[in-house]
Scaffold this active site. Sequence first.
Site, short mmCIF file in Angstrom:
data_model
loop_
_atom_site.label_atom_id
_atom_site.label_comp_id
_atom_site.label_asym_id
_atom_site.label_seq_id
_atom_site.Cartn_x
_atom_site.Cartn_y
_atom_site.Cartn_z
N TRP A 145 -14.02 21.24 -3.44
CA TRP A 145 -13.01 20.24 -3.09
C TRP A 145 -11.91 20.20 -4.16
O TRP A 145 -10.74 19.97 -3.86
CB TRP A 145 -13.69 18.86 -2.99
CG TRP A 145 -12.74 17.72 -2.81
CD1 TRP A 145 -12.29 17.19 -1.62
CD2 TRP A 145 -12.11 16.93 -3.83
NE1 TRP A 145 -11.44 16.15 -1.84
CE2 TRP A 145 -11.30 15.97 -3.20
CE3 TRP A 145 -12.14 16.96 -5.23
CZ2 TRP A 145 -10.54 15.04 -3.90
CZ3 TRP A 145 -11.38 16.03 -5.92
CH2 TRP A 145 -10.60 15.10 -5.26
N HIS A 146 -12.32 20.47 -5.41
CA HIS A 146 -11.36 20.34 -6.51
C HIS A 146 -10.26 21.38 -6.47
O HIS A 146 -9.16 21.14 -6.96
CB HIS A 146 -12.08 20.40 -7.86
CG HIS A 146 -12.78 19.13 -8.18
ND1 HIS A 146 -14.05 18.86 -7.75
CD2 HIS A 146 -12.38 18.04 -8.88
CE1 HIS A 146 -14.41 17.66 -8.18
NE2 HIS A 146 -13.41 17.14 -8.85
N GLY A 147 -10.54 22.53 -5.92
CA GLY A 147 -9.48 23.52 -5.91
C GLY A 147 -9.92 24.83 -5.29
O GLY A 147 -11.12 25.12 -5.20
#
Lengths: 458, 382
Positions: free
Chosen positions: A321-323
């Site tokens: 989700w972060h990147g």
Amino acid sequence: MLFHTWHFLLFFLVVYTIYLILRRTSYWTHWLLFASCVFYGWWSPIYLLLILYSTLLDYLIVYWMEKSSRKRTWLAVSIVSNLSVLAAFKYLAFFTDNLNGLLQWCGVVSRLEVPVGFLLPVGISFYTFQSMSYTIDFYRGQIPRETSFIRFAAYVSLFPQLVAGPIERARKLLPQLQHLPKLKLDMVTDGASLFVIGMFKKVAIADYLAMYADPVFANPAIQSASALWLGTIAFAWQIYFDFSGYTDMARGIAKMMGFDLMRNFRHPYLATSLGDFWSRWHISLSSWFKDYVYIPLGGNRHGRWRTNRNLMLTILLSGFWHGAAWTYVVWGCIHGVAMVASRPLERSPKYEAVPRVFRQILVFLVVLLAWVFFRATSVEDALTILRGMFLAGWTDPVCPWILVAMVSGIWVYQWTTESKLSWIWKLAAIRIGMFCGMVLYLMFIPGTRQAPFIYFQF
Amino acid sequence: MTELPSESTDQSITTDSGDEFPLRLNLSQWFVTVAIVVSVAWAAPSVWKWVEPFEETSDYRLPVDWSEDYWTYQRHVNEAAKSKIMIVGDSVVWGEYVRPKEALHACLNKEMPGSVFANGGVNGMHPLALQGLIDWHTRGVQGGLLLHCNLLWTSSIERDLQVDEAVSFNHPDLLPQFNSRIASYRANTERRLSTVIQERFGYRQLVRHWRVTNFAFQNIPAWSIEHPYELPWRRFRSTATPPKDKPHSKPVVWSKKIRRPLDLAWIDLKVSNQWLAFQRCVSIFQQRGNDLFVVVGPINEHCLTAESRERYHQRTAEVSRWLSEQNVCHIVPTTLPTDEYGDASHPLAKGYHSLALQLRSSVEFQDWVLANRQEFSIATEE
């Protein structure tokens, strides 16, 4: 528009004044929505189209879901549509790039064109998840349908938490928008307190730590082991203060307007187990994944193997989700594996018998090593850093002693808040002294550079 | 939530309870905090003057390295203007190629016994910045004031900041931030807002002073990264450093550096940013009731082409006409001998002496000095 800029200060003064005037009318939600659009459009007005799409989509889907007997289908439409937007803007280039790598590995000559020029809209991961939570909660029967589009749009786009959370649930925030929030004096003073604390965390601490961590991570191959360790420790505290500083400011602003946003951090580096860490770090995201991924996957209901599988998958997704990069996947993987592996240990009485401070240090070390992947620009760089941390020579790390003193002081402060000494912070003189110190520091010491928040890129 | 697997409680809601942040202030505590902070910010510049005494000497000039330390400049000007006539301008007034005792103010003091001039020049202070300097930092200057007009700032669109691209130049913080469009000044709105707000607070000037004089133009955190084992408070001085008794640039005659005649364009004054700014400077001083005398040039005409020289004469005539219309006493000295210039506008030591002699021979200038000297004498007697 960053919270710690003059732009925002002027924007907020205008918005807040008019908000206070309009509170007695039925237009206060309209005003909040308008202010949120201005706030978000400040980055790029084109972003507004995307947030409008997400908002309209979920608003209409819930409307149709209510009328239809095929609720599950509508839920699927919502999830697929929202995740498609996220995939298109955030992950398309990553997937294409990796697919090309795979094709090349298989000996296929042709290559897919990697999409360039796609701008990652600020906060897309946050508001998409927030919007999706409304559809899912409605599907589960946990909330009624929101009839007013304006109110729903204000919920999705509420400017304090729009670009980097906390990711609020519809069942918590929508009711606050349905009735004029009571604005008590202590909410305003608490809000102002949170805002100052958040700004201090960001401007005075996080940005200072970044000055040391950034050069270390920019050129890891030439760093000594001591510099790599200190650089990683600096980054661990930087990301915490950067993000929790943002959250404090967001919550402070919301509180001044009468809204209660959820707490996102609870001294994560005082965690005594990895599970404990995730209950203290980015709480709104971890609880989102728990409610909408982990539990639907079966949670801990079907034996140890499936619990571990669910746990691993949830943490891995949280990392992704972060990147859109392998470094985030590896970061999630490390946490997942470490969490699964450490669960039996953490539940054993022997581990409980280990002094608290040692357990905290152990957890911090695992988290620290995982941060290397989170911060490094590539997996190769991360491996170089890890290798260097253990094999490179120990030379002078050229780390300012003020920085070391600052981090030590913070750790002691956090420790006291969870110890028997927490009464110290309730003394009026100490509180006033701390606030005077923070405000004067902000006025006299830092530079004028407005570094963006790390989590804005997610 | 002890860890993720517990699913019986809704942590998104339960984690929000309890004393989530122990550091919070109630209304009365906020009042006390604000009162303390405002008092400290208000008192800090005055207290610092006591911590770091400023010794005004007759030939003090702001060190070049400290050109952006407007707090020290303000102290110098406020102190000097009590008993002296300030000469305000750029590095021509400051004395680029000369020692402090050889600059214009010193030559005037020598040539006109009993006169009381002080050096108020700042390196790189073009009129657009001078306007801000005057507006914000010379409010303590009363009575007579000698203003130097260096038209070299209008000699090209680059110097006039008309080039439509970001250009690095001196003293950007002193520029008008919102009320005039300067093509070469490309600061974003946040920076402009910050400058406007911060220039108005005395404590911010003190912060700039610390950075310029003690921390190599950096804030303390950035400085500490480069000096990891130094104690920041040891950098603070116990006194303002006296001026260095040497020229900033090596005093070499211009002809050894400029080989070909310069064909300076001398842009139309009607559209010149720098000239409009200079006009505003004059107007500010007039509004404040200062008895103003303007010295226009003299620039080094020997290094110009004939056409450029002709254009320059037209501009000086225009300037003179405008100053007369404004009833401002002024003089346009003739160009100095060729070997008395270090470059296109800065005189060498001999040049300042010649310029002082030219000024002394002007009756208008003598009367103006006399009037202002008497004013100082009366003020001193009182």
